[in-house]
Design a protein around this motif. Structure first.
Motif, PDB file in Angstrom:
ATOM      1  N   LEU A  11      23.690  -7.695 -40.615  1.00  0.00           N
ATOM      2  CA  LEU A  11      24.896  -7.766 -39.796  1.00  0.00           C
ATOM      3  C   LEU A  11      24.683  -7.089 -38.447  1.00  0.00           C
ATOM      4  CD1 LEU A  11      27.633  -7.033 -42.489  1.00  0.00           C
ATOM      5  CD2 LEU A  11      27.133  -9.214 -41.386  1.00  0.00           C
ATOM      6  N   PHE A  12      24.023  -5.925 -38.464  1.00  0.00           N
ATOM      7  CA  PHE A  12      23.791  -5.229 -37.198  1.00  0.00           C
ATOM      8  C   PHE A  12      22.850  -6.021 -36.290  1.00  0.00           C
ATOM      9  CE2 PHE A  12      21.325  -2.254 -34.596  1.00  0.00           C
ATOM     10  CZ  PHE A  12      22.348  -1.617 -33.915  1.00  0.00           C
ATOM     11  N   SER A  13      21.780  -6.623 -36.860  1.00  0.00           N
ATOM     12  CA  SER A  13      20.819  -7.378 -36.052  1.00  0.00           C
ATOM     13  C   SER A  13      21.460  -8.627 -35.458  1.00  0.00           C
ATOM     14  CB  SER A  13      19.604  -7.755 -36.909  1.00  0.00           C
ATOM     15  OG  SER A  13      18.960  -6.595 -37.411  1.00  0.00           O
ATOM     16  N   ILE A  14      22.214  -9.371 -36.261  1.00  0.00           N
ATOM     17  CA  ILE A  14      22.845 -10.595 -35.751  1.00  0.00           C
ATOM     18  C   ILE A  14      23.870 -10.259 -34.676  1.00  0.00           C
ATOM     19  CG2 ILE A  14      24.335 -12.523 -36.406  1.00  0.00           C
ATOM     20  CD1 ILE A  14      22.940 -12.491 -39.138  1.00  0.00           C
ATOM     21  N   TRP A  15      24.614  -9.163 -34.912  1.00  0.00           N
ATOM     22  CA  TRP A  15      25.588  -8.766 -33.875  1.00  0.00           C
ATOM     23  C   TRP A  15      24.882  -8.376 -32.582  1.00  0.00           C
ATOM     24  CZ3 TRP A  15      25.961  -3.832 -31.714  1.00  0.00           C
ATOM     25  CH2 TRP A  15      27.043  -3.634 -30.850  1.00  0.00           C
ATOM     26  N   GLN A  16      23.766  -7.662 -32.677  1.00  0.00           N
ATOM     27  CA  GLN A  16      23.017  -7.258 -31.483  1.00  0.00           C
ATOM     28  C   GLN A  16      22.444  -8.467 -30.754  1.00  0.00           C
ATOM     29  OE1 GLN A  16      19.561  -4.926 -32.293  1.00  0.00           O
ATOM     30  NE2 GLN A  16      19.527  -3.989 -30.245  1.00  0.00           N
ATOM     31  N   THR A  19      25.351 -10.415 -28.923  1.00  0.00           N
ATOM     32  CA  THR A  19      25.972  -9.734 -27.783  1.00  0.00           C
ATOM     33  C   THR A  19      25.026  -9.601 -26.605  1.00  0.00           C
ATOM     34  OG1 THR A  19      25.342  -7.617 -28.773  1.00  0.00           O
ATOM     35  CG2 THR A  19      27.573  -8.427 -29.216  1.00  0.00           C
ATOM     36  N   THR A  20      23.724  -9.580 -26.823  1.00  0.00           N
ATOM     37  CA  THR A  20      22.755  -9.404 -25.729  1.00  0.00           C
ATOM     38  C   THR A  20      22.145 -10.717 -25.265  1.00  0.00           C
ATOM     39  OG1 THR A  20      20.983  -8.995 -27.343  1.00  0.00           O
ATOM     40  CG2 THR A  20      22.196  -7.084 -26.497  1.00  0.00           C
ATOM     41  N   ASP A  21      22.419 -11.817 -25.997  1.00  0.00           N
ATOM     42  CA  ASP A  21      21.838 -13.137 -25.649  1.00  0.00           C
ATOM     43  C   ASP A  21      20.327 -13.049 -25.539  1.00  0.00           C
ATOM     44  OD1 ASP A  21      24.314 -14.294 -25.609  1.00  0.00           O
ATOM     45  OD2 ASP A  21      24.638 -13.890 -23.477  1.00  0.00           O
ATOM     46  N   ALA A  22      19.692 -12.262 -26.416  1.00  0.00           N
ATOM     47  CA  ALA A  22      18.238 -12.106 -26.389  1.00  0.00           C
ATOM     48  C   ALA A  22      17.575 -13.272 -27.100  1.00  0.00           C
ATOM     49  CB  ALA A  22      17.840 -10.792 -27.046  1.00  0.00           C
ATOM     50  N   THR A  23      16.343 -13.550 -26.655  1.00  0.00           N
ATOM     51  CA  THR A  23      15.552 -14.602 -27.303  1.00  0.00           C
ATOM     52  C   THR A  23      14.883 -14.008 -28.540  1.00  0.00           C
ATOM     53  OG1 THR A  23      15.132 -15.654 -25.178  1.00  0.00           O
ATOM     54  CG2 THR A  23      13.667 -16.230 -27.005  1.00  0.00           C
TER      55      THR A  23
END
Length: 516
Positions: A11-16, A19-23
């Motif tokens: 949950l924490f990784s998917i939320w991060q 929110t950051t639009d990281a690849t």
């Protein structure tokens, strides 16, 4: 565990990531969603296993030598320590049922009157309080004003302390007299020389008869080992103020000058006073249990004088009981009836040289059997009898009674239905030969709640009951069950006759308490 950790990390990784639009690369997915949860799970599991191993690891040598270690876990001494016994030489009580143990026991067997409403004590509703008052205390306080205890600044002690002091005046003299008579004679004293020692000593010329003879180191060691030790254990109520406790202890020690004379006459090794109030009434028997075990591990001539006193016949005590919801009233039938009393016991270690020096025969007191209920006896519902029944069965195994002389059970149980049901059901299941009408006596039903004195008083009455039984194989069991959780059973029985031969038939008895 892994599922919880993985869910939190996912949950924490998917939320991060959102929110950051990281690849997000494949390596990030594998590391954060698979490898990281597994590593954290393994680390937490290893930590928990390490904590469990530390808890199960053996204690250090200093801890194993401490007196608080369970004696049943010591290899090679389990059976002997469980069956250990000691001498019970004397007992005394001052109760509503009588001013000595024999009179109190006779009163308990003759259908005595139950506690009734007190004329001077009232609850918060203005109703008279049921109390087990000792009338002789009021008479003595009224006739002898000098008996009142006062602090150094002139303040009188509380009413409860005054009444406790008067009650102790009937208990202390017979016990002090018993101690003063336990002086080893020339055969077993620590200050005399043995005949074989004299024979082994080198012969001396007649003109050197006034010169001191040499004494061997072995003889000195024997003399030192025979020097007795006396411990006075005074159990006072913990609710008393520190000033009242100090006043009572000081006054009591002032009346025990005979103990100093006894210590000087016997060349005693030590005269100890233990006056710290126990955490609970039953905590005293944990101390006795450890003392008896120590006596059997380290044989030495020792005496233990146990004194206990308490009084709740006081307006302040009544208010405190009702504030805690423990007072028997019209609206609270399961409360306690306040009482008062004093009691004392004189115990001697198995190595005491003359257990038969007193007029009464010595009784063997077994190690207290201690257990704790898993549920309060005051809880709603039927009280379980498993704990007390197991203790009675263990007591019957260690000190069995003959078929023609069923044991007598003396309990501190009172009027409360939960205690009465637990007592009688346990006796019926564990001791079917006991007649519930005549073989079970409830001290609290007549004397109310004796507080700090109820444990010692129950043992003293069991001692009196055993002395009055004609059978040499008779047995009594003292049961302490007023507490909501703690249960204690103490077996008492007659000592077997000493085995003597023709050569030493006239020698004083030296037999130690037998073990099962």
């Amino acid at each position: 565990m892994w599922l919880v950790i993985a869910a939190v990390i996912w949950l924490f990784s998917i939320w991060q990531w959102q929110t950051t639009d990281a690849t997000v690369a494949d390596r990030d997915i594998v590391m954060q969603l698979l490898v990281l949860p597994v590593m954290l799970t393994v680390a937490l599991w290893l930590t928990l296993r390490g904590v469990q191993r530390l808890r199960k690891s053996p204690a250090p040598a200093a801890d194993r030598a401490a007196p608080t270690v369970s004696l049943d876990e010591q290899p090679g001494s389990e059976a002997a320590l469980r069956a250990a016994t000691t001498w019970l030489l004397a007992s005394a009580v001052s109760l509503r049922a009588g001013s000595d143990a024999d009179a109190a026991w006779a009163t308990l067997q003759s259908n005595p009157p139950r506690p009734g409403p007190d004329a001077t004590l009232f609850d918060l509703d203005g109703m008279p309080v049921f109390a087990a008052r000792v009338e002789q205390v009021d008479e003595l306080l009224a006739s002898e004003p000098d008996a009142v205890l006062s602090h150094p600044d002139g303040r009188a002690a509380s009413v409860a302390v005054q009444r406790a002091w008067v009650l102790m005046q009937s208990v202390l003299p017979p016990l002090l007299d018993a101690v003063s008579r336990l002086i080893p004679d020339e055969t077993h004293g620590g200050s005399s020389r043995e005949p074989e020692d004299d024979a082994a000593a080198p012969s001396m010329r007649a003109h050197l008869s006034g010169v001191a003879a040499p004494v061997s180191a072995q003889h000195l060691a024997i003399q030192e080992a025979r020097r007795p030790t006396l411990t006075v254990r005074l159990a006072l109520p913990a609710r008393w103020s520190v000033e009242d406790q100090a006043l009572f202890v000081q006054a009591l020690r002032g009346q025990c000058g005979v103990l100093l004379d006894w210590a000087e006459a016997t060349h005693a090794r030590a005269l100890r006073w233990q006056t710290t109030p126990p955490e609970s009434v039953d905590a005293v028997w944990h101390e006795v249990d450890q003392t008896l075990a120590r006596w059997h591990r380290d044989p030495a001539p020792e005496l233990l004088l146990m004194l206990a006193v308490d009084s709740a016949i006081d307006a302040d005590e009544i208010d405190g009981l009702q504030a805690r919801g423990e007072l028997f009233t019209a609206h609270h039938q399961q409360g306690r009836i306040p009482g008062e009393g004093a009691a004392g016991l004189l115990l001697a270690s198995p190595m005491w040289p003359q257990p038969g020096a007193l007029d009464v025969p010595a009784i063997l007191l077994g190690r207290p059997l201690l257990a704790r209920r898993d549920k309060s006896a005051d809880a709603v519902g039927r009280a379980s009898t498993a704990t007390l029944q197991a203790l009675l069965e263990a007591a019957a195994t260690r000190s069995p009674a003959p078929a023609d002389a069923p044991p007598v059970v003396v309990a501190d149980a009172d009027h409360r239905g939960s205690r009465a049901a637990e007592l009688f059901e346990s006796v019926q299941d564990a001791l079917p030969a006991v007649d519930a009408a005549t073989g079970v006596v409830r001290l609290g039903e007549v004397c109310g709640d004796l507080g700090a004195a109820r444990g010692v008083a129950t043992i003293a009455l069991a001692h009196a009951a055993l002395r009055q039984q004609a059978s040499p194989d008779a047995t009594t069991y003292a049961v302490l069950m007023q507490d909501s959780h703690e249960r204690v059973v103490v077996p008492l029985r007659h000592a077997p006759p000493p085995v003597t031969s023709d050569a030493n038939a006239d020698a004083p008895p030296l037999s130690a308490p037998a073990t099962a």
